[in-house]
Design a protein around this motif. Structure first.
Motif, mmCIF file in Angstrom:
data_model
loop_
_atom_site.group_PDB
_atom_site.id
_atom_site.type_symbol
_atom_site.label_atom_id
_atom_site.label_comp_id
_atom_site.label_asym_id
_atom_site.label_seq_id
_atom_site.Cartn_x
_atom_site.Cartn_y
_atom_site.Cartn_z
ATOM 1 N N LEU A 201 0.832 -1.353 0.251
ATOM 2 C CA LEU A 201 0.035 -0.066 -0.271
ATOM 3 C C LEU A 201 1.218 1.081 -0.200
ATOM 4 O O LEU A 201 0.500 2.328 -0.983
ATOM 5 N N ALA A 202 2.028 1.534 0.799
ATOM 6 C CA ALA A 202 2.828 2.243 0.828
ATOM 7 C C ALA A 202 3.295 2.122 -1.028
ATOM 8 O O ALA A 202 3.275 3.417 -1.191
ATOM 9 N N SER A 203 3.816 1.737 -1.432
ATOM 10 C CA SER A 203 4.483 1.857 -2.416
ATOM 11 C C SER A 203 2.976 2.385 -3.434
ATOM 12 O O SER A 203 3.654 3.367 -4.605
ATOM 13 N N GLY A 204 1.641 1.740 -3.786
ATOM 14 C CA GLY A 204 0.774 2.229 -3.855
ATOM 15 C C GLY A 204 0.844 4.207 -4.090
ATOM 16 O O GLY A 204 0.604 4.805 -5.018
ATOM 17 N N VAL A 205 0.871 4.148 -2.683
ATOM 18 C CA VAL A 205 0.819 5.659 -2.672
ATOM 19 C C VAL A 205 1.802 6.626 -3.201
ATOM 20 O O VAL A 205 1.980 7.884 -3.210
ATOM 21 N N LEU A 206 3.064 5.799 -2.774
ATOM 22 C CA LEU A 206 4.258 6.443 -3.210
ATOM 23 C C LEU A 206 4.008 6.592 -5.352
ATOM 24 O O LEU A 206 4.491 7.589 -5.724
ATOM 25 N N ILE A 207 3.417 5.888 -5.814
ATOM 26 C CA ILE A 207 3.462 5.877 -6.802
ATOM 27 C C ILE A 207 2.145 6.848 -7.062
ATOM 28 O O ILE A 207 3.196 7.817 -8.863
ATOM 29 N N SER A 208 1.354 7.128 -6.720
ATOM 30 C CA SER A 208 0.336 8.174 -7.127
ATOM 31 C C SER A 208 1.068 9.509 -7.303
ATOM 32 O O SER A 208 0.224 10.183 -7.273
#
Length: 278
Positions: A201-208
């Motif tokens: 989830l943290a990876s998805g946030v940073l991508i966004s």
């Protein structure tokens, strides 16, 4: 790398190859700003798959972020007719839109799948092993794309595209392909590295978080129209990002401020020493 982890890396790599195809297909029929806004919604799907696969815990702030991102995409989809690129039919635009949405959903599934692979591995996951996993996944994705390009004859078109490239000729075209490949390798390494260090989830946030940067660069570099619907969608997306980061900061501050007794810390009260021992 042991055999089960090796096989899992190959499977995930093939899914990444499919996702790359969907993303490239959608980008061919969408403007960069529109495509990036759709890709930004992968955080909502990422949260869903993280909950289903790795039992990700949610806070009111993370739920708020997911809702805002979903609403922002809905606003973008409702007013798609005015965003058609030149010489493109409405059918092609819809196909590109759907392909990009599927690409966002698939990549949102891949990140929690990587985290699940880490957790289910029967060996210790270290960062050198993460590099090996990334190499196997990217090689598998490359093989998937190369085979597809051979089947449809895309390699025959590359030379023609290089000759017709309008920016500084064919040499710049080939250099741009190489540089783009290197940048994407850095992206994939960072994405699965954050999964290793934190969570999917943290990876998805940073991508966004890249969304606002992409929106600005698309308008500046390609002179794309930045309509009111995109502005509202971008605002809601940024609101969602801020909500998520504030929730993570607040949760982390509670953990840090919570008093904890270490193993070497003496208890507050000591038993009295008896007179006989004294």
């Amino acid at each position: 790398m042991e055999t089960p982890l090796f096989i899992a890396s190959i499977v995930i790599g093939l899914l990444i190859g499919l996702d790359n195809y969907l993303y490239a297909y959608g980008l061919a029929y969408l403007q960069v700003s529109t495509s990036s806004l759709i890709i930004g919604t992968q955080l909502a799907f990422n949260a869903l798959f993280a909950f289903l696969l790795v039992k990700q815990k949610f806070t009111p702030f993370s739920v708020n972020a997911v809702v805002l991102l979903t609403v922002g995409t809905g606003i973008l989809a409702l007013h798609s007719d005015g965003d058609l690129p030149a010489n493109e039919s409405h059918k092609e635009y819809v196909v590109g839109f759907l392909m990009t949405v599927i690409a966002a959903v698939l990549y949102a599934f891949i990140l929690p799948l990587v985290e699940l692979t880490y957790k289910k591995a029967r060996q210790e996951i270290t960062f050198p092993l993460v590099l090996e996993i990334q190499m196997v996944m990217c090689l598998s994705a490359t093989c998937f794309c190369v085979v597809g390009m051979f089947i449809v004859g895309d390699f025959k078109v590359i030379a023609k595209e290089a000759r017709e490239f309008k920016i500084r000729g064919s040499a710049f075209y080939y250099a741009l392909i190489v540089i783009t490949g290197i940048i994407w390798q850095g992206f994939f390494l960072g994405a699965i590295g954050i999964v290793f260090c934190a969570s999917s989830l943290a990876s998805g946030v940073l991508i966004s978080v890249l969304l606002p940067v992409t929106e600005v660069l698309a308008v500046v570099c390609f002179r794309e129209k930045f309509q009111a619907e995109k502005g509202v969608s971008l605002l809601l997306s940024l609101w969602g990002f801020v909500s998520y980061f504030y929730g993570e900061f607040k949760s982390g501050k509670i953990v840090v401020d919570k008093p904890q007794q270490t193993e070497t810390e003496l208890p507050t009260t000591l038993p009295a020493v008896s007179d006989s021992v004294a």
